[in-house]
Write a protein that holds these residues in place. Structure first.
Motif, PDB file in Angstrom:
ATOM      1  N   ARG A 114       0.878  -1.171   0.000  1.00 18.40           N
ATOM      2  CA  ARG A 114       0.000   0.000   0.000  1.00 18.40           C
ATOM      3  C   ARG A 114       0.910   1.213   0.000  1.00 18.40           C
ATOM      4  O   ARG A 114       1.910   1.251   0.725  1.00 18.40           O
ATOM      5  N   PHE A 115       0.570   2.189  -0.820  1.00 21.33           N
ATOM      6  CA  PHE A 115       1.363   3.403  -0.963  1.00 21.33           C
ATOM      7  C   PHE A 115       0.617   4.590  -0.370  1.00 21.33           C
ATOM      8  O   PHE A 115      -0.613   4.654  -0.407  1.00 21.33           O
ATOM      9  N   ARG A 116       1.388   5.518   0.157  1.00 20.15           N
ATOM     10  CA  ARG A 116       0.873   6.797   0.622  1.00 20.15           C
ATOM     11  C   ARG A 116       1.897   7.861   0.234  1.00 20.15           C
ATOM     12  O   ARG A 116       3.064   7.745   0.611  1.00 20.15           O
ATOM     13  N   GLY A 117       1.485   8.831  -0.549  1.00 21.45           N
ATOM     14  CA  GLY A 117       2.390   9.903  -0.957  1.00 21.45           C
ATOM     15  C   GLY A 117       3.597   9.417  -1.736  1.00 21.45           C
ATOM     16  O   GLY A 117       4.690   9.964  -1.594  1.00 21.45           O
ATOM     17  N   GLY A 118       3.410   8.375  -2.553  1.00 19.79           N
ATOM     18  CA  GLY A 118       4.500   7.867  -3.379  1.00 19.79           C
ATOM     19  C   GLY A 118       5.502   6.986  -2.640  1.00 19.79           C
ATOM     20  O   GLY A 118       6.560   6.669  -3.172  1.00 19.79           O
ATOM     21  N   ARG A 119       5.161   6.585  -1.411  1.00 19.13           N
ATOM     22  CA  ARG A 119       6.051   5.713  -0.630  1.00 19.13           C
ATOM     23  C   ARG A 119       5.275   4.506  -0.103  1.00 19.13           C
ATOM     24  O   ARG A 119       4.083   4.595   0.168  1.00 19.13           O
TER      25      ARG A 119
END
Length: 137
Positions: A114-119
């Motif tokens: 799972r990604f958040r803000g490209g991380r």
């Protein structure tokens, strides 16, 4: 990483991991959130203690150090990605040699990220944990 899709980011990270043969643990800081959570199929059991659940980047570093102290990477090959929303599934194969026994193990592997803000903020890895455990005997 600006402008890259989450799948592109995962492909880049896994290519770097393969290219350095797990020799640059700090590279993961560029791809993970500070509060990332890491889960592994081995769940810290059956002689693969490094595979216990980890929370946060510092614990991820411990996981990587324990993994690379126990095993030497031959390859980590990402063959396909499937992406929807903030989730990316990576399908591949990986091969490692147990440093204590000299036994080689190659296994299919699936990453669910799972990604958040490209991380990457969550990473769950699924592999043949029985074969990995057997290589430590």
């Amino acid at each position: 990483m600006p402008g890259q899709s989450n799948a592109d980011i995962l492909r880049e990270a896994m290519a770097r991991w393969n290219d350095c043969k797990a020799g640059d643990l700090a590279m993961w800081d560029e791809y993970t959130s500070e509060d990332m959570c890491l889960r592994s199929m081995g769940e810290g059991q059956h002689g693969i203690n490094f595979s216990s659940a980890r929370n946060g980047r510092e614990q991820m570093h411990s996981y990587l150090a324990e993994l690379t102290n126990a095993f030497e990477m031959e390859h980590w090959t990402l063959e396909e990605t499937v992406s929807e929303g903030d989730r990316v599934v990576g399908l591949g194969t990986t091969a490692w040699t147990c440093k204590a026994t000299g036994k080689r193990v190659e296994t299919p592997i699936v990453l669910v990220c799972r990604f958040r803000g490209g991380r990457i903020c969550e990473l769950h890895e699924f592999y043949d944990s029985a074969s990995v455990a057997a290589s430590t005997c």
